[in-house]
Design a protein around this motif. Structure first.
Motif, PDB file in Angstrom:
ATOM      1  N   SER A  48      -6.000 -34.862 108.785  1.00  0.00           N
ATOM      2  CA  SER A  48      -7.378 -35.821 108.655  1.00  0.00           C
ATOM      3  C   SER A  48      -7.316 -36.790 107.789  1.00  0.00           C
ATOM      4  CB  SER A  48      -8.535 -34.776 108.416  1.00  0.00           C
ATOM      5  OG  SER A  48      -8.586 -33.925 109.592  1.00  0.00           O
ATOM      6  N   ARG A 106      -7.171 -41.007 108.075  1.00  0.00           N
ATOM      7  CA  ARG A 106      -8.189 -42.087 107.638  1.00  0.00           C
ATOM      8  C   ARG A 106      -7.737 -42.956 106.731  1.00  0.00           C
ATOM      9  NH1 ARG A 106     -10.085 -37.439 109.477  1.00  0.00           N
ATOM     10  NH2 ARG A 106     -12.496 -37.192 110.118  1.00  0.00           N
ATOM     11  N   SER A 151     -19.125 -32.068 114.718  1.00  0.00           N
ATOM     12  CA  SER A 151     -18.140 -32.628 115.007  1.00  0.00           C
ATOM     13  C   SER A 151     -17.737 -33.766 113.952  1.00  0.00           C
ATOM     14  CB  SER A 151     -17.813 -33.334 116.243  1.00  0.00           C
ATOM     15  OG  SER A 151     -16.658 -34.306 116.494  1.00  0.00           O
ATOM     16  N   ALA A 152     -16.643 -33.464 112.976  1.00  0.00           N
ATOM     17  CA  ALA A 152     -16.118 -34.544 112.131  1.00  0.00           C
ATOM     18  C   ALA A 152     -15.816 -35.744 112.767  1.00  0.00           C
ATOM     19  CB  ALA A 152     -15.378 -34.046 111.152  1.00  0.00           C
ATOM     20  N   GLN A 153     -15.160 -35.645 114.085  1.00  0.00           N
ATOM     21  CA  GLN A 153     -14.815 -36.871 114.757  1.00  0.00           C
ATOM     22  C   GLN A 153     -15.832 -37.952 115.218  1.00  0.00           C
ATOM     23  OE1 GLN A 153     -11.857 -35.477 117.646  1.00  0.00           O
ATOM     24  NE2 GLN A 153     -10.231 -34.800 116.136  1.00  0.00           N
ATOM     25  N   ASP A 194      -9.669 -25.413 113.199  1.00  0.00           N
ATOM     26  CA  ASP A 194      -8.320 -25.620 113.657  1.00  0.00           C
ATOM     27  C   ASP A 194      -7.525 -24.374 113.567  1.00  0.00           C
ATOM     28  OD1 ASP A 194      -8.837 -28.371 114.630  1.00  0.00           O
ATOM     29  OD2 ASP A 194      -8.206 -29.018 112.815  1.00  0.00           O
ATOM     30  N   LYS A 205     -10.058 -28.126 122.928  1.00  0.00           N
ATOM     31  CA  LYS A 205      -9.130 -28.666 122.006  1.00  0.00           C
ATOM     32  C   LYS A 205      -7.787 -29.084 122.577  1.00  0.00           C
ATOM     33  CE  LYS A 205     -11.523 -28.439 117.950  1.00  0.00           C
ATOM     34  NZ  LYS A 205     -11.775 -29.564 117.396  1.00  0.00           N
TER      35      LYS A 205
HETATM   36  C1  S3P Z   1     -10.911 -33.641 112.929  1.00  0.00           C
HETATM   37  C2  S3P Z   1     -11.763 -33.155 113.452  1.00  0.00           C
HETATM   38  C3  S3P Z   1     -11.815 -31.880 113.931  1.00  0.00           C
HETATM   39  C4  S3P Z   1     -10.421 -31.204 114.251  1.00  0.00           C
HETATM   40  C5  S3P Z   1      -9.405 -31.922 114.218  1.00  0.00           C
HETATM   41  C6  S3P Z   1      -9.529 -33.262 113.050  1.00  0.00           C
HETATM   42  C7  S3P Z   1     -10.943 -34.800 112.217  1.00  0.00           C
HETATM   43  O1  S3P Z   1     -12.448 -32.174 115.490  1.00  0.00           O
HETATM   44  O2  S3P Z   1     -10.332 -30.024 115.287  1.00  0.00           O
HETATM   45  O3  S3P Z   1      -8.177 -31.605 114.315  1.00  0.00           O
HETATM   46  O4  S3P Z   1      -9.910 -35.313 111.456  1.00  0.00           O
HETATM   47  O5  S3P Z   1     -11.939 -35.361 112.008  1.00  0.00           O
HETATM   48  P1  S3P Z   1     -13.756 -32.034 115.899  1.00  0.00           P
HETATM   49  O6  S3P Z   1     -14.567 -33.156 115.270  1.00  0.00           O
HETATM   50  O7  S3P Z   1     -13.701 -32.500 117.405  1.00  0.00           O
HETATM   51  O8  S3P Z   1     -14.266 -30.652 115.654  1.00  0.00           O
END
Ligand code: S3P
Length: 438
Positions: A27, A31, A172-174, A320, A347
């Motif tokens: 991650s 970034r 969701s961080a994404q 994860d 996933k």
């Molecule tokens: C991530 C967020 C997570 C994680 C992924 C990496 C990120 O996904 O499963 O491997 O770097 O922001 P989600 O935001 O869909 O949970």
């Protein structure tokens, strides 16, 4: 991205011993490329993950005219072009297996002056993208998906973005990061509220690049008009990769392993919390701060784990790590129950179903539910497992062999290279008897 079929063949039993630094955090590596490219000045990154996912992000920015050098292994130098310096790529950007690249880039690229198409491999092409395209459309972005809301994404340039306030329906961080990156280009303020804490690397890194953001409780806000100033980034080892050996050392009797320089950001340590609740013997050593991210060495010694009901508030913090946590549950005394984890079904594979199938093949009672699984601890047998091209499933079953009574063969393992390219050599170094066949 890798098309060669790779199989793992793992001998049963063994003990894990030694110290190792696992691959860089995925991650944070993604970034660092994105913000380094949009910054003014030169950003130096060390500890970068040389995985296919993060290399796909790197290639995407090179294709958009950013000069990126590789002075040595795990080192990256980015000559930032500023927030408005990216150029139209000549072709679609191929993001391989990487959901993080696609979801974060969809936000960032919605704010550019050019059209761009994002494509991915078979697995990524099945993953849901409406979670990002719907709020981005509310901001004024123009993005086309397939009818079922999956990639390719066609993003129209020169859209006029306006900040919104978005209450995320899923943790969701994404999604959060996607909207914050779009917010760099949107008129006014963009803010996101999350239903539960998720990894906050985007927020931390924006601040490291000198970009102001506001954090109040579960709400993050950003305004356009600022600038990113190049900085130096030391990427810690990935706790998601460390997790395999944390579980391995916990379940293999006589084990004693120290994992070095691991990121222990509080939004990522669900695996540590859950293993401790199960009775694992884990010590954090040399806790320190590295460029705004907390880091420690993690020492794990074998112990008898017990089954637990996994607290739902830990789910986003360990999202994860569930494939290998299910292996821990299979080796624990009694029953482990997971709920509130429906996200695992979307996933890189349907991780609830694929893990349940694999554990059942190895003689473990594992009953999938809509949003989780119930696992009874027992004796793992040998057998052949289909990882469905999911890196974390392949690595989880490699660890399972430590407690199996016969060899485990794992199919379709090439994608281990997406997140942990030196997994095989490190696993061998620490004590797993693993052969790889092409
Ligand atoms: C991530 C967020 C997570 C994680 C992924 C990496 C990120 O996904 O499963 O491997 O770097 O922001 P989600 O935001 O869909 O949970």
């Amino acid at each position: 991205m890798t098309s060669t079929a790779i199989e793992f063949f793992v001998q049963p039993g063994g003990t894990l011993q030694g110290a190792a630094r696992v691959a860089g955090d995925k991650s944070i590596s993604h970034r660092s490329i994105m913000l380094g490219a949009l910054a003014e000045g030169t950003t130096h990154i060390q500890g970068f993950l040389e995985g296919e996912d993060t290399l796909a992000t790197l290639a995407a920015f090179r294709a958009m005219g950013v000069e990126i050098e590789r002075p040595s292994e795990q080192a990256v130098t980015i000559h930032g072009v500023g927030l408005h310096g990216l150029k139209a790529p000549e072709q679609a950007l191929d993001l391989g297996n990487s959901g993080t690249s696609m979801r974060l880039l969809s936000g960032l690229l919605s704010g550019q002056s050019f059209d761009v198409t994002l494509i991915g491999d078979e697995s990524l092409s099945r993953r849901p993208m409406r979670r990002v395209t719907t709020p981005l459309a509310d901001m004024g972005a123009e993005i086309e998906t397939t009818e079922s809301g999956t990639p390719p994404l066609h993003i129209k340039g020169a859209a006029k973005l306006t900040g919104i306030h978005y209450e995320m329906p899923i943790a969701s961080a994404q999604v959060k990061s996607c909207l914050l990156l779009a917010g760099l280009y949107a008129e006014g303020e963009t803010s996101v509220t999350e239903p539960a804490p998720t990894r906050d690397h985007t927020e931390r890194m924006l601040q490291s690049f000198g970009y102001p953001i506001q954090i109040e409780g579960n709400r993050v806000s950003i305004k356009s008009g600022g600038r990113l100033q190049a900085t130096d980034i030391d990427v810690p080892a990935d706790i998601s990769s460390a997790a395999f050996f944390m579980v391995g050392a916990s379940i293999a009797s006589g084990s004693d392993v120290t994992l070095l320089h691991v990121g222990i950001n509080p939004t990522r340590i669900g695996v540590l919390n859950i293993l401790r609740l199960m009775g694992a013997n884990i010590e954090l050593l040399n806790e320190r701060d590295v460029g705004g991210e907390p880091v420690a060495d993690i020492r794990i010694r074998a112990s008898q784990l017990k089954g637990i009901r996994i607290p739902e508030d830990q789910v986003p913090l360990a999202i994860d790590e569930f494939p290998v946590l299910f292996v821990a549950a299979a080796c624990a005394e009694g029953e482990t129950v997971l709920t509130g984890a429906e996200e695992l079904r979307v996933k890189e594979s349907d991780r609830i179903q694929v893990m349940a199938d694999g554990l059942q093949t190895l003689g473990i009672q594992a009953d999938p539910t809509a949003d989780g699984i119930v696992i009874q601890g027992g004796q793992l047998q040998g057998g052949t497992i289909n990882s469905h091209g999911d890196h974390r499933i392949a690595m989880a079953f490699t660890i399972a062999a430590l407690r199996a009574n016969a060899p485990i063969q794992i199919l379709d393992c090439a994608n281990v290279a997406t997140s942990f390219p030196n997994f095989v050599s490190l696993a061998r170094e620490l004590g797993i008897e693993l052969q790889q066949a092409i």
